[in-house]
Motif scaffolding. Structure first.
Motif, short mmCIF file in Angstrom:
data_model
loop_
_atom_site.label_atom_id
_atom_site.label_comp_id
_atom_site.label_asym_id
_atom_site.label_seq_id
_atom_site.Cartn_x
_atom_site.Cartn_y
_atom_site.Cartn_z
N LYS A 120 11.89 -1.57 8.31
CA LYS A 120 10.54 -1.66 8.86
C LYS A 120 10.55 -2.33 10.22
N ASP A 123 11.66 0.21 12.87
CA ASP A 123 10.88 1.44 12.93
C ASP A 123 9.95 1.41 14.15
N THR A 126 6.32 0.55 13.70
CA THR A 126 5.92 -0.83 13.46
C THR A 126 5.63 -1.55 14.77
#
Length: 537
Positions: A120, A123, A126
């Motif tokens: 995450k 990413d 994000t």
């Protein structure tokens, strides 16, 4: 780095107003294990993927735990992991996680929690301000740039409690890197339950560290750290509770300390001289830096001559001597007495030398060229700071120096709450922003590739700079001498040639501490307090 905003004015720079107080004695005569702490800036988030301020960082580092943590001597030791093995090429680390580690809601902390959190972090969706921290992890840079899927990140669960991490190249500071908040796990079930609201309040977050956060709604100025009953090593946690409140008026800190209502108080610039002879006074140099960062998407600040003129036009010695009363002038992005060559033991700053010093003659030469290229003899810009006392004072000093030394320049100073300042910087809603930053691990690259420099990955695309960083991370990863010189060249490109950032000063930390507080640690990289080993005697 994706919008790196760890500007750290949440801690106010050279000094702040963090305070810790002990509770009253109980009727039995034994002191309650309670501290009362004041910080000078509000908390922004409890999400490890979104934080970019020191108040949030302190909350995360006391309520979460990664594979490693700092011990009482500020050395990294295994924490969430009980054992680690390293491959012969020193690129693959295999961890056995503690089977007794649990989240504050009772869920076990597993290898997939680390995989989920790390994927995450990198990413692009994000847009984490800390994604650049994953550059040493295999494929971290390519994933953050959108060139590879997140599943290709060098981390995988090879069992419920077994985790494997693969690096691009060997790095000497791996364990230090792993102590950082971006490498903490996240409970996927809870994160997905709350979605975008995860981390926006204490109730919408779960924790795996020695404390849990209570009573923070996301906007209020008081909260608490309470001993985590599910923490695997809870028997070693002495404090029952740490009460936190935001106190922006520095005079309040001194008064509370003087009246024995506080056991620990960080001193702001105005109060260092007043308290330097007080019992319990301490002062030390720390690797915190103050800097100005430019929004290169705007016309004036996109001009390299304009940026160089700003970077050269203010007297740093006078700032430190007359305003800060602690710290030292900073003429590079990497501070002194922070990183040392593993081969030669030389201080990086000494080897790299001065790069942007106060030089009025050169500043005015660059200023003349900037006005010529911008087609105007009068230029108006805004300097953005947080509304802490120290930040406003620094902003006022810079405003005065720049307007006096660069004829035709008008500087509008705007000081706003830290949370608003961070949002404005993220949205590119600024010309120049002043902030402070403290590192995450003891290597020059932490400052050169990050250092609080806003939007350095988004907006600074110099190919030579990127090539030098790549060589330092790969070709010269195991050659400390060549790597050192390559990082120095990268810093020269960043500052001397492009003035992407204007370093201002290296911070010092001055504080008052009463003898009854034992084991209160200060991060080796700045001003964050660690409560894990603290107690009241």
């Amino acid at each position: 780095m994706k919008k790196r905003l760890l500007a750290l004015t949440g801690v106010a720079l050279t000094s702040m107003v963090m305070m810790a107080a002990c509770g009253r004695n109980s009727s039995s005569g034994k002191s309650k294990q309670v501290l009362t702490v004041a910080t000078n800036a509000e908390m922004a988030t409890l999400s490890t993927t979104k934080y970019s301020d020191t108040t949030s960082l302190e909350a995360l580092q006391n309520s979460f735990e990664g594979l490693y943590r700092f011990n009482t001597k500020n050395k990294p030791v295994l924490a969430g992991a009980s054992n680690v093995s390293v491959s012969q090429d020193q690129k693959t680390y295999t961890f056995d996680l503690r089977k007794t580690a649990k989240w504050s809601n009772g869920d076990p902390v597993t290898a997939t929690d680390y995989v989920y959190a790390w994927q995450k972090m990198v990413d692009p969706a994000t847009a984490s301000p800390n994604s650049q921290r994953f550059q040493p992890i295999k494929n971290g840079t390519q994933i953050a740039d959108g060139k590879l899927p997140v599943k290709d990140l060098g981390i995988k669960a090879i069992g419920t409690y077994k985790l494997q991490v693969t690096l691009e190249s060997p790095i000497s500071y791996f364990s230090e890197l792993m102590t950082g908040a971006p490498f903490y796990p996240q409970n996927k079930k809870i994160v997905e339950k709350y979605g975008n609201d995860y981390g926006t309040s204490a109730a919408k977050t779960v924790y795996n560290g020695p404390f849990v956060v209570k009573d923070w709604s996301g906007t209020n100025l008081k909260w608490a750290y309470v001993r985590n009953k599910n923490y695997w090593d809870k028997k070693d946690i002495k404090l029952q509770k740490v009460n936190v409140q935001v106190v922006k008026d520095p005079s309040t800190a001194g008064k509370l300390y003087q009246t024995d209502k506080l056991d620990y108080a960080m001193l702001t610039t105005d109060y260092i001289k007043q308290y330097e002879h007080t019992d319990g006074y301490h002062s030390k140099t720390i690797p915190l830096i103050g800097y100005m960062s430019f929004n290169v998407r705007r016309k004036a600040t996109a001009n390299v001559h304009f940026r160089k003129a700003i970077a050269l036009a203010f007297n740093k010695n006078s700032l430190v001597k007359d305003i800060l009363h602690v710290g030292s002038p900073l003429n590079g992005i990497v501070p002194k007495e922070f990183a040392f060559n593993s081969k030669t033991s030389n201080d990086y700053r000494q080897d790299a030398g001065n790069m942007l010093t106060y030089n009025l003659k050169d500043a005015r030469k660059e200023w003349t060229e900037a006005k010529k290229e911008l087609g105007s003899n009068k230029i108006n810009i805004q300097l953005l700071t947080s509304d802490t006392t120290d930040s406003k004072q620094i902003g006022e000093y810079l405003q005065s120096q720049l307007e006096t030394n660069l004829p035709g320049l008008s500087v509008s100073l705007q000081s706003i709450p830290l949370k608003s300042r961070l949002a404005a910087t993220t949205a590119h809603n600024y010309d120049i922003v002043y902030g402070t930053w403290q590192p995450d691990y003891a290597d020059p690259v932490n400052f050169i590739s990050d250092g609080g420099q806003y939007h350095i990955n988004d907006d600074y695309n110099n190919s030579n700079f990127r090539n030098l960083l790549d060589k330092a991370a790969t070709t010269y990863a195991t050659d400390p001498v060549r790597r050192w010189s390559t990082l120095i060249e990268a810093e020269k490109q960043l500052l001397q040639k492009d003035a992407f950032t204007a370093p201002v000063y290296q911070g010092g930390m001055s504080y008052l501490l009463k003898s009854k507080v034992k084991g209160l640690q200060i991060s080796p990289y700045g001003t964050v307090l660690f409560y894990r080993n603290a107690s009241i005697k």
